[in-house]
Structures are given as structure tokens and as C-alpha cells.
Scaffold this active site. Structure first.
Site, short mmCIF file in Angstrom:
data_model
loop_
_atom_site.label_atom_id
_atom_site.label_comp_id
_atom_site.label_asym_id
_atom_site.label_seq_id
_atom_site.Cartn_x
_atom_site.Cartn_y
_atom_site.Cartn_z
N ALA A 64 0.82 -1.27 -0.04
CA ALA A 64 0.03 -0.13 0.19
C ALA A 64 0.82 1.40 -0.07
O ALA A 64 2.09 1.05 0.36
CB ALA A 64 -0.71 -0.04 1.10
N GLU B 106 -0.82 -9.18 -1.21
CA GLU B 106 -2.44 -9.49 -1.13
C GLU B 106 -2.94 -9.19 -2.35
O GLU B 106 -3.91 -10.00 -2.63
CB GLU B 106 -2.85 -8.48 -0.17
CG GLU B 106 -2.21 -8.93 1.35
CD GLU B 106 -2.83 -7.64 2.31
OE1 GLU B 106 -2.55 -6.58 2.10
OE2 GLU B 106 -3.35 -8.00 3.26
N GLU C 55 4.27 -5.83 6.69
CA GLU C 55 3.54 -4.85 7.59
C GLU C 55 3.72 -4.78 9.05
O GLU C 55 4.15 -3.73 9.64
CB GLU C 55 1.90 -5.16 7.37
CG GLU C 55 1.33 -4.83 5.95
CD GLU C 55 1.33 -5.91 5.07
OE1 GLU C 55 2.37 -7.02 5.42
OE2 GLU C 55 0.73 -6.04 4.22
N1 3HC Z 1 4.61 3.58 0.16
C1 3HC Z 1 5.02 4.48 -0.33
N2 3HC Z 1 6.43 4.77 -0.60
C2 3HC Z 1 7.16 3.88 -0.70
C3 3HC Z 1 6.92 2.62 -0.25
C4 3HC Z 1 5.47 2.23 0.05
N3 3HC Z 1 4.79 1.25 0.25
N4 3HC Z 1 7.73 1.48 -0.38
C5 3HC Z 1 8.90 2.33 -0.82
N5 3HC Z 1 8.66 3.82 -0.92
C6 3HC Z 1 9.46 4.70 -1.34
C7 3HC Z 1 10.69 5.03 -0.26
O1 3HC Z 1 9.93 6.12 0.62
C8 3HC Z 1 11.48 5.69 -1.36
O2 3HC Z 1 11.29 7.07 -1.53
P1 3HC Z 1 12.28 8.33 -1.83
O3 3HC Z 1 12.91 7.70 -2.87
O4 3HC Z 1 11.61 9.37 -1.97
O5 3HC Z 1 13.40 8.20 -0.78
C9 3HC Z 1 11.37 4.97 -2.58
O6 3HC Z 1 10.05 4.46 -2.52
C10 3HC Z 1 12.46 4.00 -2.89
O7 3HC Z 1 12.27 2.90 -1.61
P2 3HC Z 1 13.88 2.41 -1.14
O8 3HC Z 1 14.71 3.41 -1.11
O9 3HC Z 1 13.39 1.49 0.05
O10 3HC Z 1 14.08 1.28 -2.15
P3 3HC Z 1 14.85 0.02 -2.43
O11 3HC Z 1 14.92 -0.43 -3.77
O12 3HC Z 1 15.99 0.00 -1.44
O13 3HC Z 1 13.75 -1.01 -1.45
C11 3HC Z 1 11.52 -1.82 -1.28
C12 3HC Z 1 12.48 -1.01 -2.23
C13 3HC Z 1 11.95 -3.37 -0.80
C14 3HC Z 1 10.18 -2.04 -1.96
C15 3HC Z 1 11.50 -0.90 0.09
O14 3HC Z 1 11.08 0.33 -0.25
C16 3HC Z 1 10.30 -1.48 1.19
O15 3HC Z 1 10.47 -2.52 2.10
N6 3HC Z 1 9.29 -0.81 1.06
C17 3HC Z 1 8.16 -0.81 2.09
C18 3HC Z 1 7.27 -2.31 1.68
C19 3HC Z 1 6.20 -2.53 2.78
O16 3HC Z 1 6.40 -2.30 3.93
N7 3HC Z 1 5.23 -2.73 2.35
C20 3HC Z 1 3.95 -2.91 3.15
C21 3HC Z 1 3.29 -1.57 3.16
S1 3HC Z 1 1.87 -1.50 4.23
C22 3HC Z 1 0.62 -2.48 3.35
O17 3HC Z 1 0.87 -2.91 2.33
C23 3HC Z 1 -0.80 -2.68 4.19
C24 3HC Z 1 -1.56 -3.47 3.38
O18 3HC Z 1 -1.54 -4.59 3.89
C25 3HC Z 1 -2.85 -2.95 3.44
#
Ligand code: 3HC
Ligand code: NAI
Length: 649
Positions: A61, A103, A123
């Protein structure tokens, strides 16, 4: 232009999500998918392939939307609608399908992955649980304990593991899109599988389940979300899919509003904000092919190993041949450990050793692009080393020091061109710890700073920029709360009480256990160095000096703040406790009794005051720099965000 586009490949509709950088499921993506779903339900292609442009499948998300009210269409509703589609939907996964992205793939009728793809439910790392059916659909597709493992640990798994678990129907050989289209054609010729949501949950024996969950949540310490994730999967087993989905969403929404989730989301973005400097915008870093390391002790060997493991060539310099052999043996020990744990292959191990050389002659550094000095913590020794580096290295080579406390401006001034000198403060063990404090001296050139940041990236480290002062960000704050912990001893607490309070707060270790582990002699040397300049009015606790004077330096000598027996576990040290009680008596301090809360109030207050001073002096540019440092250097509980975040909250 919509972030979701549809193209026809024969009778297969291919939907492409293009929402850089990580294709997060923002409102625009959700709306685009909903529109595409409605359109394909009308146009009736044989099947639908869902794919993503750029570096990854949907990585979750959009976390940036979590601080505002959610906008329609909601992700769970969209996924229910996709799962109810009359056409097969094939998720074609590359990069990382995480959280809401995973998901989304689960709502599709089929999943195919590129061999390098990873999937996971991270998450929990944001203080949340999956909020769009992940905990409900997953245990209806794979072994529920494996489903719980994904949701509770947040650790992603590889495509081959996903295939083994039955999460992926196939792994693509060749082009992912071609393989997905082939799978779509095959799926179109067969009846649709029963939607996961309507399947019955498998029976799991309660005792076995509880034992498995206890193992999975053992490392959660004070963090709530892993326990909540386990409870959500349990709900999914105990209720119908539709009811469990409602319970999951309620739990997700409650956690989204929780202080732990706010803190974890803050630190997620903080870690991605730090290590940037307006000074390096558009500035090209210098080359970084060959790294020099001077000193092959604990830190030098760890830094050399970190550089080798990241594909750089390393030349180590030690004082003489024996020390050079010992330094090389330390590096080989670390690389051997990586081989033994299966982190690198036999061939890679051999290649890494071939990229490494140790010598006692500085002339071997003639080709080095960047040299990191990690010799004894002594200003005169460091200055001599920098003089030798100046003579041996090419003029454009960057010269860095790994000093823990010394004045980097003074070290820089020891060479003619001080603009090439910078601090690179690694943490021990340097090949494992992610944090890298980049200490920025007054005269450093912009492209030298850019090179240091580039090196951090190359080493997969988390860089934080710090100004020059005694101890920079990390050690300055640590010294300050270590001093406060010493005051607590004289005021009435004992080491094990302070350590227990810190551990129960969520730190991995108390300050006294940590000192015993690092060795008490390091701090002793620093205190002796500062003795001459210490103001007479400063409260000084000499208990640790008394321990060191007896030759007790912590774990490595079997005695320190604690006693260490065969089992290596710290036991209370009656001699040290007697020293403490005598110190209070000598100074006429009445010994009070402290609750854990009272101990932590003083330690935390001290971290926050020192942090505020560091901010005021411009040593750190933002509170994020301090919090990221405290979380990654000393294991300050992430789920509290960091001392400065807590102060503001
Ligand atoms: N939402 C918004 N922005 C996000 C994001 C997300 N889910 N994931 C990454 N970004 C952004 C980062 O803030 C970063 O922004 P910036 O360039 O402005 O600093 C950019 O994307 C690139 O991210 P990384 O520097 O972390 O890039 P990497 O290539 O090193 O890693 C990744 C990529 C593995 C996807 C890592 O960003 C990550 O782990 N992201 C989070 C994933 C996550 O936690 N997903 C679950 C979200 S909660 C959810 O999905 C709820 C659902 O169940 C309803
Ligand atoms: P160490 O004592 O393990 O290693 C120092 C090495 O430097 C020894 O192998 C010694 O032979 C070598 N050396 C000394 N003088 C030399 C010279 N003139 N030329 C070449 N080699 C020389 O010390 P450690 O712990 O590795 O610390 C090194 C530096 O890193 C210090 O400045 C220390 O403050 C800093 N540091 C230490 C951390 C730790 O946790 N140990 C963490 C972060 C920084």
C-alpha cells in the site's frame, strides 16, 4: 494518463501498473485497477495478466497515504472484486511483491514469479498487520504455520520458496511476460479455482499452533505487531473468510492509529531521508574501485570484509609483517564464516580472497581510490599514518578516518590538502552493522562527501551525516547516558537494575552489559585522555576506573561490571557492588531505590537533552539523523521511533 494501462496480446489482456518508484498501491493505482476490472469483465478477454513496469511488482500500500483518511476504492474491496472476476487473473511478479502487493497477487487466481522475485508481508515492520486479506487468504492457500511465519516475521521469501509452498503456480523460464501469457492461456482453458476467501480454513491442532507461534513471536520483545499478526491468522482459522476479513480490517485500522505504528512509519521514512546532503546534489563522486584499509584489528578487518563482500578490491596495511599476517587472518576468518553460513559460494569465497591483499608497505596503496584508517585511537599515531598516506597515495585519493572520538578537523589539518579528508565511523562488527556515520570536517570537498555517501551505498550501509565533536552523534549520546548510568549507581541503583530497566524498555542490552562486551579499557583510555580538560565542577564517578585498575576489562577478562563463568552469562559481581556502595558512602550520597520507570526516565531524558544539544550545535541536521543513529547503533527500540521522536510525541 492512467497509471494502469491495458494492451491486448491476442485474446489475453495485459494490465500494466506504472507508478514509480515502487508501484505502491496508491489511490490512483486502485482506481486504475478497478476501472480495468470493470472494463475486462465487460470485454471478456480469455484471461487477464497483471504486471508492473519498472523495478518491482507492487511493493505495498502507499504508506504516505496512511496519515490521511483512506480514499475509495479501498484495497480490500478492490481485491474482493478481482477475486470474484469471471476471467482468470494471473499476477506476473518481478522484484518484490510486498504487503498490499502480495495481497493483490493472492486475490488473483494464479501467480507466476520471475526467478529473482521475492514476496512477503512486511506490515509488522510498520507496526501493522496485513489489511487487505493477507492473513485470511494465505492460510487458505498454504500451510497455516508458514502463513503465520510470513505475517509474524515480516521476512520476505524467494520465488523458489514461494513455489515450494504452493504460493506460485510457476516460476518463469525466460521472459516473465511470455511465461505469464502462456499460463493465462492454459488457465483460460480450465475451470477457475475456488476463490480463497470462500474456501474452508484448514484444521490446526491448538497445542502445535501455540508452540509454533510462541517460537515466531519470541523475538518481538516490546513490539505489538507480531503478536497481532499471529492473532489475525488465528482469527482466519477460527472464522469464515468473510468474517475473518472484517476482523482483520478492524485490527489493521486500530493498529494504524497506534503509537507504535506511527513510530515505525516515522523511522521507515527517516532511514530513507538521512544520508543526503544539499552539498552533493549534482556532484559526481570520485572513483571507488580499490579501497585501502590501514590497521587490521577488529575494525580494519571488519571494514575490509565489508568492502570485499560488496565487490571492491581491498589493500590492507599493517605495522609490520606479523601484524599484516594477523590482519589478513582476521579478514579470512570473517569470509570463512560467511562461507560456512552459506552466505557466499565456494567460488565467490575464492574470488574475494583474490581481491584482497595485506602488506606492511604503504607503497601498496599507490592505486587506492579511498583509504580508511583504523589504527589505534591515538591522535599522534593517526597523524603519522595520514602523513604516510599523503606520501604514498595519489593526490585525488580520499583519506578517511574511522576514529570514534578524535577531532577529525585536527586529523585533516595534518595533511597539506585537508579537503580530501573525511570521517567514516563504522560500528562493530563492521561487516554486519548497517550504520555508517559520515563525519564532515570543515574543509572537506563536496565531491569527497559525495564519494563517502557513494561508498555507503556500495557497502549497503545506512549513512548518517554528523559534524565534528567529541564522539559525533552516536558516541556522544552514548557517553552522555553512560555517565548518567554511573550517576544512578552512586545514587542507589546497581548495574543489573539499570540493565534490566533498559532491556525491559526494549534495548537489546543494558549499558553495563554493553560495556563489558566492548571492553572497559576503551572508555578508560578516553577518560584518562580527557582528565586534564575535565572541569573540576563536573560530577565524576570513578567506579569504572577502579574496576579497570584491577585489570578487569569485561567479558574478555572474565570480570567487569559482571562476572562471567563457563556459560558466558553475566552474574552479579559482589566486589563491584561493594565498590558502588562504598562510593556513595564516601561522597555522602544517600542511596535511594529506583523503579525501572525512574531509571529509564533519567536515561531517556539524558539521551534527549544531549540530542537537543547536538541539534542546536548543528552536529546533526535533523532529529531523524539522531533517531536513525540511536536505533541502528544501539538498538533503541524502533517501535518507539527514537529518543527525539518520543520527545516530540
Ligand atoms: N509506500 C510509499 N512509498 C514507498 C513505499 C510504500 N509502500 N515503499 C517504498 N517507498 C518509497 C521510499 O520511501 C523511497 O522514496 P524516496 O526515493 O523518496 O526516498 C522509494 O520508494 C524507494 O524506496 P527504497 O529506497 O526503500 O528502495 P529499495 O529499492 O531499497 O527498496 C523496497 C524497495 C524493498 C520496496 C522497500 O522500499 C520497502 O521495503 N518498502 C516498504 C514495503 C512495505 O512495507 N510494504 C507494506 C506496506 S503496508 C501495506 O501494504 C498494508 C496492506 O496490507 C494494506
Ligand atoms: P585494534 O586495536 O583492534 O586494531 C588496531 C590495529 O591498528 C592493530 O592491528 C594495529 O596493529 C594497527 N596499527 C596500529 N598502528 C598502526 C600503524 N601505524 N600502521 C598500520 N597499522 C597500525 O583497534 P580497533 O578496535 O580496530 O579500533 C581501530 C579504530 O577504530 C580506533 O580509532 C577506534 O576508536 C575505532 N573504532 C573502534 C570501534 C570498536 O568497536 N572497536 C568502533 C568504531 C571505531
Amino acid at each position: 494518463m492512467s497509471v494502469v494501462t491495458t494492451t491486448m496480446h491476442g485474446d489475453i489482456a495485459v494490465l500494466t501498473i506504472d507508478n514509480p518508484p515502487v508501484n505502491a498501491a496508491s489511490q490512483a493505482v486502485r482506481q486504475g485497477l478497478m476501472d480495468a476490472l470493470i472494463a475486462t469483465e465487460k470485454s471478456k478477454p480469455a484471461a487477464v495478466v497483471l504486471t508492473c513496469a519498472g523495478r518491482t511488482f507492487v511493493a505495498g500500500a502507499d504508506i504516505r497515504e496512511f496519515d490521511k483518511p483512506f480514499l475509495e476504492p479501498m484495497l480490500p474491496d478492490l481485491l474482493n472484486a478481482i477475486e470474484a472476476a469471471t476471467r482468470p487473473w494471473i499476477a506476473a511478479i518481478h522484484g518484490t511483491a510486498l504487503g498490499g502487493g502480495f495481497e493483490l497477487a493472492l486475490a488473483c487466481s494464479h501467480r507466476i514469479g520471475a526467478p529473482s522475485a521475492k514476496i512477503g508481508l512486511p506490515e509488522v515492520n510498520l507496526g501493522l498487520i496485513p489489511g487487505a486479506g493477507g492473513t485470511v487468504r494465505l492460510p487458505r492457500l498454504i500451510d497455516p504455520v508458514e502463513a503465520a511465519r510470513l505475517a509474524v516475521t515480516g521476512k520476505p521469501i524467494s520465488a523458489s520458496e514461494a513455489h515450494k509452498l504452493g504460493l506460485f503456480d510457476a516460476i518463469a523460464e525466460g521472459e516473465l511476460l511470455d511465461a505469464a501469457i502462456a499460463l493465462a492461456k492454459d488457465a483460460a482453458a480450465k475451470p477457475l479455482p475456488t476463490p480463497l476467501l470462500t474456501r474452508a480454513a484448514p484444521e490446526v491442532e491448538r497445542a502445535a499452533w501455540d508452540a509454533a507461534i510462541a517460537k515466531l513471536t519470541a523475538k518481538a520483545r516490546g513490539q505489538n505487531s507480531p503478536h497481532e499478526a499471529a492473532a489475525a491468522v488465528r482469527d482466519a482459522l477460527d472464522h469464515s473468510g468473510t468474517d475473518a476479513l472484517k476482523l482483520e480490517r478492524e485490527r489493521f485500522m486500530r493498529l494504524k492509529g497506534s503509537p507504535q505504528s506511527a513510530a515505525l512509519r516515522y523511522i521507515f521514512f527517516a532511514e530513507r531521508t538521512v544520508g543526503k546532503s544539499p552539498r552533493t546534489k549534482g556532484v559526481a563522486p570520485r572513483p571507488l574501485a580499490q579501497i585501502g584499509v590501514v590497521g587490521g584489528g577488529t575494525m580494519g578487518a571488519g571494514i575490509a570484509a565489508a568492502a570485499l563482500l560488496s565487490g571492491l578490491k581491498v589493500q590492507m596495511i599493517e605495522r609490520d609483517q606479523d601484524a599484516s599476517n594477523a590482519g589478513a587472518a582476521r579478514v579470512e576468518g570473517i569470509l570463512g564464516g560467511s562461507l560456512k553460513r552459506g552466505l557466499i559460494s565456494e567460488a565467490k569465497h575464492t574470488a574475494l580472497l583474490a581481491s584482497f591483499n595485506a602488506d606492511s608497505n604503504y607503497s601498496a596503496l599507490a592505486e587506492a581510490d579511498l583509504v580508511i584508517e583504523a589504527v589505534f585511537e591515538d591522535m599522534d599515531v593517526k597523524k603519522q599514518v595520514f602523513k604516510a598516506l599523503e606520501a604514498a597515495c595519489k593526490p585525488e585519493a580520499v583519506l578517511a578516518t574511522n576514529t570514534s572520538y578524535l577531532d577529525v578537523n585536527e586529523i585533516a589539518a595534518s595533511v597539506a590538502d585537508s579537503s580530501r579528508v573525511i570521517g567514516l565511523h563504522f560500528f562493530s562488527p563492521a561487516h554486519i552493522m548497517k550504520l555508517l556515520e559520515i563525519v564532515v570536517p570543515n574543509n572537506v570537498a563536496d565531491d569527497v562527501l559525495a564519494t563517502a555517501i557513494q561508498l555507503a551505498k556500495a557497502l549497503h550501509k545506512l549513512p548518517v551525516l554528523a559534524g565534528v565533536c567529541d564522539g559525533f552523534i552516536a558516541n556522544r549520546i552514548m557517553s552522555s547516558y553512560r555517565r548518567e548510568a554511573d550517576y544512578l549507581l552512586e545514587d542507589g541503583a546497581l548495574p543489573h537494575e539499570v540493565d534490566a530497566a533498559m532491556r525491559n524498555f526494549g534495548m537489546p542490552m543494558g549499558i553495563f552489559e554493553m560495556q563489558d562486551l566492548a571492553g572497559l579499557d576503551i572508555g578508560w583510555a578516553a577518560r584518562k585522555r580527557r582528565a586534564a580538560t575535565r572541569p573540576a565542577s563536573e560530577r565524576y564517578v570513578d567506579i569504572p576506573d577502579r574496576i579497570c585498575e584491577q585489570g578487569h576489562f569485561g567479558r574478555k577478562t572474565g570480570r567487569g561490571w559482571y562476572l562471567y563463568g563457563e556459560d558466558g552469562k553475566p552474574a552479579r559481581n559482589p566486589e563491584v557492588e561493594a565498590l558502588i556502595i562504598a562510593a556513595s558512602a564516601r561522597k555522602g550520597i544517600p542511596r535511594l531505590s529506583f523503579s525501572e520507570e525512574a531509571i529509564m526516565a533519567r536515561i531517556l531524558g539524558c539521551m534527549q537533552n544531549e540530542g537537543a544539544a547536538i541539534l542546536a550545535e548543528g552536529i546533526a541536521a535533523s532529529r531523524e539523523d539522531i533517531d536513525v543513529t540511536m536505533v541502528n547503533a544501539f538498538g533503541f527500540p524502533r517501535w518507539m521511533g527514537g529518543p527525539m521522536f518520543m520527545k516530540d510525541a
